[in-house]
Design an enzyme around this catalytic site. Structure first.
Site, PDB file in Angstrom:
ATOM      1  N   ARG A 174       0.849  -1.209   0.000  1.00  0.00           N
ATOM      2  CA  ARG A 174       0.000   0.000   0.000  1.00  0.00           C
ATOM      3  C   ARG A 174       0.878   1.250   0.000  1.00  0.00           C
ATOM      4  O   ARG A 174       0.604   2.219  -0.715  1.00  0.00           O
ATOM      5  CB  ARG A 174      -0.932  -0.016   1.217  1.00  0.00           C
ATOM      6  CG  ARG A 174      -2.007  -1.086   1.114  1.00  0.00           C
ATOM      7  CD  ARG A 174      -3.023  -0.967   2.237  1.00  0.00           C
ATOM      8  NE  ARG A 174      -2.536  -1.439   3.506  1.00  0.00           N
ATOM      9  CZ  ARG A 174      -2.850  -2.617   4.064  1.00  0.00           C
ATOM     10  NH1 ARG A 174      -3.659  -3.455   3.438  1.00  0.00           N
ATOM     11  NH2 ARG A 174      -2.375  -2.955   5.245  1.00  0.00           N
TER      12      ARG A 174
ATOM     13  N   PHE B  11     -12.140  -4.244  -4.211  1.00  0.00           N
ATOM     14  CA  PHE B  11     -11.927  -5.165  -3.075  1.00  0.00           C
ATOM     15  C   PHE B  11     -11.168  -4.400  -1.975  1.00  0.00           C
ATOM     16  O   PHE B  11     -10.107  -4.802  -1.527  1.00  0.00           O
ATOM     17  CB  PHE B  11     -11.124  -6.406  -3.491  1.00  0.00           C
ATOM     18  CG  PHE B  11     -11.722  -7.179  -4.630  1.00  0.00           C
ATOM     19  CD1 PHE B  11     -12.660  -8.176  -4.386  1.00  0.00           C
ATOM     20  CD2 PHE B  11     -11.349  -6.916  -5.945  1.00  0.00           C
ATOM     21  CE1 PHE B  11     -13.209  -8.906  -5.438  1.00  0.00           C
ATOM     22  CE2 PHE B  11     -11.895  -7.638  -6.997  1.00  0.00           C
ATOM     23  CZ  PHE B  11     -12.820  -8.630  -6.753  1.00  0.00           C
TER      24      PHE B  11
ATOM     25  N   ASP C  45     -16.435  -2.479  -2.699  1.00  0.00           N
ATOM     26  CA  ASP C  45     -16.417  -3.741  -1.959  1.00  0.00           C
ATOM     27  C   ASP C  45     -17.849  -4.257  -1.924  1.00  0.00           C
ATOM     28  O   ASP C  45     -18.801  -3.487  -2.051  1.00  0.00           O
ATOM     29  CB  ASP C  45     -15.888  -3.534  -0.527  1.00  0.00           C
ATOM     30  CG  ASP C  45     -15.327  -4.821   0.092  1.00  0.00           C
ATOM     31  OD1 ASP C  45     -14.102  -4.965   0.173  1.00  0.00           O
ATOM     32  OD2 ASP C  45     -16.133  -5.692   0.497  1.00  0.00           O
ATOM     33  N   SER C  46     -17.993  -5.570  -1.734  1.00  0.00           N
ATOM     34  CA  SER C  46     -19.353  -6.134  -1.684  1.00  0.00           C
ATOM     35  C   SER C  46     -19.909  -6.126  -0.268  1.00  0.00           C
ATOM     36  O   SER C  46     -21.079  -6.427  -0.072  1.00  0.00           O
ATOM     37  CB  SER C  46     -19.339  -7.566  -2.232  1.00  0.00           C
ATOM     38  OG  SER C  46     -18.407  -8.338  -1.501  1.00  0.00           O
TER      39      SER C  46
ATOM     40  N   ASN D 257     -20.687  -6.165  -6.410  1.00  0.00           N
ATOM     41  CA  ASN D 257     -19.808  -7.245  -6.812  1.00  0.00           C
ATOM     42  C   ASN D 257     -18.792  -6.662  -7.804  1.00  0.00           C
ATOM     43  O   ASN D 257     -19.176  -6.099  -8.830  1.00  0.00           O
ATOM     44  CB  ASN D 257     -20.653  -8.340  -7.466  1.00  0.00           C
ATOM     45  CG  ASN D 257     -19.821  -9.502  -7.946  1.00  0.00           C
ATOM     46  OD1 ASN D 257     -18.618  -9.376  -8.198  1.00  0.00           O
ATOM     47  ND2 ASN D 257     -20.460 -10.638  -8.068  1.00  0.00           N
ATOM     48  N   ALA D 258     -17.527  -6.798  -7.506  1.00  0.00           N
ATOM     49  CA  ALA D 258     -16.507  -6.140  -8.324  1.00  0.00           C
ATOM     50  C   ALA D 258     -16.505  -6.649  -9.775  1.00  0.00           C
ATOM     51  O   ALA D 258     -16.190  -5.889 -10.694  1.00  0.00           O
ATOM     52  CB  ALA D 258     -15.125  -6.330  -7.701  1.00  0.00           C
TER      53      ALA D 258
ATOM     54  N   ASP E 195      -7.528  -6.305  -5.684  1.00  0.00           N
ATOM     55  CA  ASP E 195      -6.972  -7.124  -4.597  1.00  0.00           C
ATOM     56  C   ASP E 195      -8.038  -8.074  -4.040  1.00  0.00           C
ATOM     57  O   ASP E 195      -8.486  -7.919  -2.905  1.00  0.00           O
ATOM     58  CB  ASP E 195      -6.435  -6.200  -3.489  1.00  0.00           C
ATOM     59  CG  ASP E 195      -5.789  -6.978  -2.342  1.00  0.00           C
ATOM     60  OD1 ASP E 195      -5.415  -8.150  -2.536  1.00  0.00           O
ATOM     61  OD2 ASP E 195      -5.673  -6.406  -1.239  1.00  0.00           O
TER      62      ASP E 195
ATOM     63  N   CYS F 171      -3.714 -13.453  -3.547  1.00  0.00           N
ATOM     64  CA  CYS F 171      -3.255 -14.120  -2.331  1.00  0.00           C
ATOM     65  C   CYS F 171      -3.597 -15.609  -2.371  1.00  0.00           C
ATOM     66  O   CYS F 171      -3.615 -16.272  -1.351  1.00  0.00           O
ATOM     67  CB  CYS F 171      -3.847 -13.450  -1.095  1.00  0.00           C
ATOM     68  SG  CYS F 171      -5.636 -13.380  -1.109  1.00  0.00           S
TER      69      CYS F 171
END
Ligand code: SAH
Length: 402
Positions: A208, A233, A255-256, A284-285, A305, A345
């Site tokens: 970041r 996200f 973000d969701s 939803n992205a 992300d 990730c």
């Protein structure tokens, strides 16, 4: 001590650094080890390989604690491991008040996570053998760090798989659900109860900061018009908040989860950012990125992300498609010179595979893209050679050339 005897050649990955034994690699058990017991692992000729925690049902049948024959696994053993983990952070980090104090296998403490957020440490135990020792582990962490307030985030699918009960809340002292911290000059509140994992993704904090520096140097300095950033996200909003801190004119936080987005609004306000500078998008992205492309929106920087798409190799194809879809749309939203910060990730997704995906996405989007920097998890999340899964985080900082 009970013994786990491996099939022929199944000791090799273990000897090469992998810190666990799969059930399928076991030839037979000598004795009747129960979940949480300490066992010796031997090769097909009976030669000692490692000592670790046994589990009766998990696919990870043994988690390595030591490779030294005869090393006693007792309170002093865990104390020493925890002290060593803290020493590493204390020596390497400019500000060890906010860091991951214990990172499981990488610190020789399988299944134990401890994140320090100032005067509170959040604990997550993912392995039955550790669970049984939780009070003494907390004692040792308190002694090493001097921190007295502990919170537990013992929830989530990994604990269910391990057959452990779920618990969330104060573990010692009187920590509140919400803690404030400062990350690279930005004030942030964390929701220890409802936030993801331990409440904050410390593994991304250096990324970041790196993203913030690039936004400042490549976008904000000499900007011809307003600099707009999309943080997809976003969770606690760390990437977008860094962009605001260096002077971006507007960040869309996507973000969701409505709970997460409430936190982003609070964090923005705490730094004095509101109004037009902070846009909140609950969606939803996958759909939202598409919709932004359809509406011919343009951004100077986009962060992608997502949570882990693949937890096992069987899910790799789907994960690849998911990442590609997100990154194609992110690239279409960027103007030439714009930045893409793209992360994964997912443990089974290697850096090589992630790079291939980015290349496919750039081709699909019709963009020529250069790699400014490839990064991983922060220094307090070391990975192990011989266990690529422990080096799970990929973070590419890319620039659209044309
Ligand atoms: N970038 C964050 C971490 C992201 S964690 C940081 O630096 O801290 C992943 C986030 O994705 C979570 O907040 C989760 O709520 C959100 N999420 C999961 N699936 C999503 C989806 N399909 N669309 C949008 N957000 C999603």
């Amino acid at each position: 001590m009970d013994v786990v005897r491996l099939k022929t050649d199944e000791d090799q990955a273990l000897r090469a650094g992998r810190p666990w034994v799969y059930r399928s690699e076991i030839a037979r058990l000598e004795g009747r080890p129960a979940t949480g017991d300490v066992v010796d692992v031997v090769d097909d000729r009976g030669v000692f390989v490692a000592r670790g925690f046994y589990h009766e049902h998990s696919v990870l049948a043994t988690r390595v604690l030591t490779r030294r024959r005869g090393e006693v696994v007792d309170t002093a053993f865990f104390d020493a491991r925890i002290q060593a983990a803290w020493d590493l952070r204390r020596r390497l980090l400019a500000d060890p008040a906010v860091c991951r104090v214990v990172f499981a296998e990488a610190d020789g403490l399988p299944g134990l996570i401890a994140d320090r957020f100032g005067e509170v440490i959040v604990i997550q135990v993912l392995v039955a053998g550790m669970e049984a020792r939780l009070p003494e582990l907390v004692d040792a962490i308190a002694r090493a760090t001097g921190v007295e307030a502990f919170y537990e985030r013992n929830d989530g699918p990994v604990r269910r798989l391990e057959g452990l009960p779920e618990r969330v809340g104060p573990l010692r002292g009187d920590p509140e659900d919400r803690v404030w911290l400062e990350e690279t000059g930005v004030r942030m509140a964390l929701d220890l109860r409802r936030g993801q994992k331990t409440g904050h993704f410390l593994d991304q904090r250096e990324n970041r900061a790196a993203f913030g520096r690039m936004v400042r140097e490549l976008l904000v300095r000499d900007a011809a018009g307003p600099v707009r950033v999309l943080d997809a996200f976003c969770h606690t909003g760390g990437f977008g908040l860094q962009a605001l801190a260096v002077g971006a004119d507007q960040v869309v936080f996507l973000d969701s989860s409505p709970a997460v987005l409430e936190g982003v609004v609070a964090n923005s306000r705490a730094n004095g950012w509101e109004g037009e500078r902070v846009r909140i998008q609950e969606a939803n992205a996958f759909d939202a990125l598409r919709a932004h492309v359809r509406q011919a929106e343009s951004f100077d920087a986009v962060v992608v992300d997502p949570p882990a798409f693949a937890r096992s190799r069987r899910r790799l194809d789907g994960a690849y498609r998911g990442y590609r879809d997100l990154n194609v749309h992110a690239l279409r939203l960027l103007r030439p010179g714009g930045l893409l910060c793209s992360c994964s990730c997912s443990q089974p997704v290697s850096e090589e595979m992630f790079e291939r995906m980015l290349c496919d996405a750039a081709t699909d989007a019709g963009r020529s893209v250069r790699v400014l920097e490839r990064r991983g998890a922060a220094i307090d999340h070391p990975g192990l050679l011989g266990a690529e899964e422990t080096r799970y985080l990929k973070c590419f900082l890319l620039q659209v050339v044309s």
